[in-house]
Scaffold this active site. Sequence first.
Site, short mmCIF file in Angstrom:
data_model
loop_
_atom_site.label_atom_id
_atom_site.label_comp_id
_atom_site.label_asym_id
_atom_site.label_seq_id
_atom_site.Cartn_x
_atom_site.Cartn_y
_atom_site.Cartn_z
CB CYS A 116 42.85 45.04 45.95
SG CYS A 116 43.33 44.87 44.23
CG HIS A 256 39.20 47.35 45.87
ND1 HIS A 256 40.15 48.20 45.36
CD2 HIS A 256 39.36 46.16 45.23
CE1 HIS A 256 40.85 47.55 44.45
NE2 HIS A 256 40.40 46.32 44.35
CG ASN A 286 41.39 46.99 40.82
OD1 ASN A 286 41.95 47.73 41.62
ND2 ASN A 286 41.18 45.71 41.03
#
Length: 333
Positions: A116, A256, A286
């Site tokens: 990520c 994020h 996500n």
Amino acid sequence: MGKITASITGIQGYVPDYILTNKELETLVDTNDEWIISRTGIKERRILKGEGKGSSDMGAEAVKGLLEKTNSTAEEIDLIICATATPDMIFPSTACVIADKVGAINCFAYDLMAACSGFLYALSTASKFIETGTYKKVVVVGADKMSSIVDYQDRATCIIFGDGAGAVMLEPTEDGLGIQDAILRSDGSGREFLHMKAGGSVKPASYATIDAREHFVFQDGQTVFKSAVKNMADVSGEIMERNNLTADDVAWLVPHQANKRIIDATSRRMGVEDEKVMKNIEKYGNTTNGTIPLCLWEWENQLNKGDNIILAAFGGGFTWGSIYLKWAYDSNK
Ligand SMILES: CC(C)(COP(=O)(O)OP(=O)(O)OC[C@H]1O[C@@H](n2cnc3c(N)ncnc32)[C@H](O)[C@@H]1OP(=O)(O)O)[C@@H](O)C(=O)NCCC(=O)NCCS
């Protein structure tokens, strides 16, 4: 001549049409809308459907839109870096496939894998090619088809992830705007808490790995949660301190999008007000390397030249980091 810095001169996102709602997830696993919203902030995510479609298809769509917005041609691109955790295949790189799909025949292209945090790692890497005067147009793509590695029988992970992509153009400037600073970190001892058990060189695909459902995201949610809050907040605080920025100086925090509670805890610890925090996790979940460029894309019209922006991410590895940039153009004018 001033110092050359790397500016983002355009941003474009892409999300597939199919919407996977919490209601639909209720039909797949033992969960419910209320639990998912209160624990993660996610209401729906996008899923890329269609035989033969992969991360490169979403990345290529984002790059095509980016070229249009920046009045650039595909032939002018010097380099494409694609941050992805879900490459079309192990090789060739997804960046090579994207380059082919958009007609970028004069560039070289490669993937960067940092789960990520990949988009931040790629942005920082790309900025060096610009700052050294080596290249003039570098495209950074974040693209992930997380639905290809999510186990829709595992309620702890399938509620979190979605598919999407975003791309930015980086170009040189001498007006002091663009990327100012980056702090990037990793700690491989965290690998056991967030990983895919099989499909790599340690445990290649076999009937046994498939039977054991080892080709999916495995996550120890609580450990990842605690590490994400601490490290994202610490590194963002560090970059603010190092650049003498107070919370008032920060126009936008772009975190994020892993979990709304992680985002809120990070912004609280940084002292940045909620109105200045980009959050679209509710709609997309996500999307791994897609989250940060998708936020910038959706907020583009609200960004002003000179805005101080802090990007922050945390992911598998563990990897984490923060980038401080000054937005380089008035998108709303
Ligand atoms: C995954 C996550 C949402 C789980 O939330 P949590 O508050 O930590 O929940 P827990 O794992 O402690 O589980 C609490 C309970 O809810 C249950 N539960 C887990 N998933 C559930 C779901 N989808 N629906 C309903 N209940 C669920 C658990 O089984 C557990 O039940 P128990 O107490 O009877 O054992 C959270 O840990 C998280 O977001 N972690 C970080 C994820 C992340 O950022 N990943 C990407 C990093 S880039």
